[in-house]
Scaffold this motif. Structure first.
Motif, short mmCIF file in Angstrom:
data_model
loop_
_atom_site.label_atom_id
_atom_site.label_comp_id
_atom_site.label_asym_id
_atom_site.label_seq_id
_atom_site.Cartn_x
_atom_site.Cartn_y
_atom_site.Cartn_z
N GLY A 51 17.40 -50.08 -13.88
CA GLY A 51 18.36 -50.84 -13.08
C GLY A 51 19.24 -51.74 -13.93
N VAL A 54 22.41 -49.87 -15.23
CA VAL A 54 23.35 -49.28 -14.26
C VAL A 54 24.72 -49.95 -14.32
CG1 VAL A 54 23.80 -48.89 -11.81
CG2 VAL A 54 21.54 -48.48 -12.75
N PHE A 151 23.71 -54.00 -8.69
CA PHE A 151 22.59 -53.35 -9.38
C PHE A 151 22.07 -54.21 -10.52
CE2 PHE A 151 23.88 -49.68 -6.95
CZ PHE A 151 22.70 -48.98 -6.76
N ARG A 159 12.36 -53.78 -8.14
CA ARG A 159 12.66 -52.39 -8.54
C ARG A 159 11.77 -51.35 -7.87
NH1 ARG A 159 16.62 -53.23 -11.72
NH2 ARG A 159 16.64 -54.84 -13.29
N SER A 177 18.74 -45.99 -8.48
CA SER A 177 19.65 -46.28 -9.59
C SER A 177 19.87 -45.05 -10.46
CB SER A 177 19.08 -47.40 -10.47
OG SER A 177 18.86 -48.56 -9.74
#
Length: 193
Positions: A51, A54, A151, A159, A177
């Motif tokens: 994540g 991203v 994100f 997460r 993600s």
């Protein structure tokens, strides 16, 4: 029935009265396999994507889209049933919007089911082929900023939060993600961006 005109199989017409481009066959593939295997077309691998990465990838992709959407042939389809760069740009913008919304649902609710989204129906309803490339480029850049912030703002303890599509495909924030980034990378590959 045509979702735009409501007139059986008749094709929607552009503002100038010309028929819309050829219909694109619906993409009914389940792309969740990209969470476990490298994509043979674009080379994307979900391994190592977190994540935290991203946001940077989304912003870099949006930067590359600016050049793609400025091309003189941005409206030209490489084949009658393959989207033009403009249509892919519209789709990429809309994917970012949908995935940011799904992320918000996962962070706000316990194990939500995502609202359905028919990307092919949206392309026709929103008349992607008629949109202004300059406007789409600006929208894509703005949307990328919002998406990257969303994100990047996910905490480590969030997460593993879960959500699912109506077909039963389950995601954690982490796998959403990874799945989302494949879409972004793959469509840049589709347009040689």
């Amino acid at each position: 029935m045509n979702p735009v005109s409501g007139e059986g199989s008749s094709k929607p017409r552009s503002m100038a009265g010309e028929p819309s481009p050829a219909d694109i066959p619906p993409d009914d593939k389940d792309w969740t396999w990209t969470l476990h295997r490298r994509c043979p077309d674009c080379g994307y691998s979900a391994a190592g994507v977190t994540g935290a990465t991203v946001g940077a990838v989304v912003l870099k992709a949006a930067e590359r889209w600016q050049s793609v959407l400025a091309r003189s042939d941005v409206r030209v389809r490489p084949a009658p049933t393959v989207w033009s760069a403009l249509e892919y740009g519209c789709h990429t913008r809309d994917v970012m919007i949908r995935m940011t919304g799904r992320l918000a649902l996962m962070l706000d609710e316990d194990e939500p089911t995502f609202p359905n989204w028919d990307q092919d129906e949206t392309a026709v309803a929103e008349r992607y082929w008629e949109q202004d490339p300059v406007t789409v480029a600006r929208q894509l850049a703005d949307t990328a900023e919002t998406t990257a912030r969303a994100f990047s703002g996910v905490r480590a303890d969030q997460r593993s939060r879960r959500g699912m599509r109506s077909n039963g495909s389950q995601f954690t924030v982490e796998t959403l993600s990874q799945y989302f980034l494949h879409d972004i990378v793959h469509h840049l590959h589709d347009v040689d961006g």
